[in-house]
Design an enzyme around this catalytic site. Sequence first.
Site, PDB file in Angstrom:
ATOM      1  CG  PHE A   5      -1.936   1.155   1.115  1.00 44.74           C
ATOM      2  CD1 PHE A   5      -3.097   1.013   0.356  1.00 44.74           C
ATOM      3  CD2 PHE A   5      -1.696   2.377   1.723  1.00 44.74           C
ATOM      4  CE1 PHE A   5      -4.004   2.064   0.235  1.00 44.74           C
ATOM      5  CE2 PHE A   5      -2.600   3.430   1.599  1.00 44.74           C
ATOM      6  CZ  PHE A   5      -3.761   3.276   0.857  1.00 44.74           C
ATOM      7  CG  ASP A  92       5.615   3.958   1.520  1.00 41.52           C
ATOM      8  OD1 ASP A  92       5.663   4.644   2.568  1.00 41.52           O
ATOM      9  OD2 ASP A  92       4.601   3.860   0.816  1.00 41.52           O
ATOM     10  CE  LYS A 121      -0.095   6.019   7.436  1.00 43.81           C
ATOM     11  NZ  LYS A 121      -1.288   6.589   6.817  1.00 43.81           N
TER      12      LYS A 121
HETATM   13  C1  LIG Z   1       3.061   2.666   3.675  1.00 46.50           C
HETATM   14  C2  LIG Z   1       2.143   3.774   3.238  1.00 46.50           C
HETATM   15  N1  LIG Z   1       2.479   4.533   2.185  1.00 46.50           N
HETATM   16  C3  LIG Z   1       1.683   5.520   1.765  1.00 46.50           C
HETATM   17  C4  LIG Z   1       0.493   5.788   2.393  1.00 46.50           C
HETATM   18  C5  LIG Z   1      -0.412   6.828   1.852  1.00 46.50           C
HETATM   19  O1  LIG Z   1      -0.040   8.063   2.083  1.00 46.50           O
HETATM   20  P1  LIG Z   1      -0.971   9.237   1.505  1.00 46.50           P
HETATM   21  O2  LIG Z   1      -2.369   8.889   1.904  1.00 46.50           O
HETATM   22  O3  LIG Z   1      -0.446  10.424   2.182  1.00 46.50           O
HETATM   23  O4  LIG Z   1      -0.795   9.246   0.047  1.00 46.50           O
HETATM   24  C6  LIG Z   1       0.108   5.043   3.501  1.00 46.50           C
HETATM   25  C7  LIG Z   1      -1.164   5.328   4.183  1.00 46.50           C
HETATM   26  O5  LIG Z   1      -1.704   4.575   4.939  1.00 46.50           O
HETATM   27  C8  LIG Z   1       0.936   4.004   3.928  1.00 46.50           C
HETATM   28  O6  LIG Z   1       0.603   3.229   4.960  1.00 46.50           O
END
Ligand SMILES: Cc1ncc(COP(=O)(O)O)c(C=O)c1O
Length: 268
Positions: A5, A92, A121
């Site tokens: 994700f 990420d 976050k």
């Molecule tokens: C690992 C990871 N990357 C990216 C995101 C998404 O970030 P954004 O909603 O700011 O695009 C999340 C959101 O839960 C996440 O858990």
Amino acid sequence: MEHAFHGRTMATLTATGSRKVQAGFEPLLKGFTRAPFNDLDGLETIAANNPDVVAVLVEPIQGEGGLAIPDENYLRQLRQLCDDQGWLLMLDEVQTGNGRTGSLFYYQQAGITPDVVTTAKGLANGLPLGACLASGEAAKLMKPGSHGSTFGGNPVACAAALATLETIEKENLCQRASQLGDRILNDLAAGLKDCPGVRDLRGRGLMIGIELDRPCAELVSRAAEAGLLINVTAERVVRLLPPLVMTDAEADELVATLAPLISAFTSD
Ligand SMILES: Cc1ncc(COP(=O)(O)O)c(C=O)c1O
């Protein structure tokens, strides 16, 4: 990666390994190949068949994908594979970063350095801010002015991020996350030891997963009624991401409330 994700913005939506999240937002971008998570052989196969690969994008622990923690050597071996192949390693750390897993970034625990890392976050403790950091050759790919956004780098969110990072450092919150995580995992293990519906208990710092033998989305509302905000990912995994400033007493209350809820749910 499968079950990854990375969010819902254009390229990251394509990288996200969930058809459910992608559906309705086509066309997706070209140029992505999906690999199994925690499987270096799978990546070697892609390397052998696809000379155009330039980078690997991976969550060091998959959050939405069910709190999947890779094998101990995975990140180190992945770093080596990327070096051997001339690929960039892009991590990420949007969910794992900012102290959550017991270090500022999770990759530090593996003793590696990624070429690119994303964070968001907890970065500005609730104010909207994300960052993409790059080092070495990857850092040369962008110059000042080559990328931007209307609110990017806005001073209020950046001031909040500075205050957050200072607080994480001053109050030793990485170490605290690690201690609290151990406390919660141990207490959950004790509280759920007679609960056959629990398949696995795992976590790093304050990123904790309780995998059950059945879908458990319903637990979210049951927990809310008991005053707890929890989340369920990958259908069967209760995911806990409690605040780094939680007290011992609050951690104990969390376990004392949650363990009986899970026991009752799995014996329904
Ligand atoms: C690992 C990871 N990357 C990216 C995101 C998404 O970030 P954004 O909603 O700011 O695009 C999340 C959101 O839960 C996440 O858990």
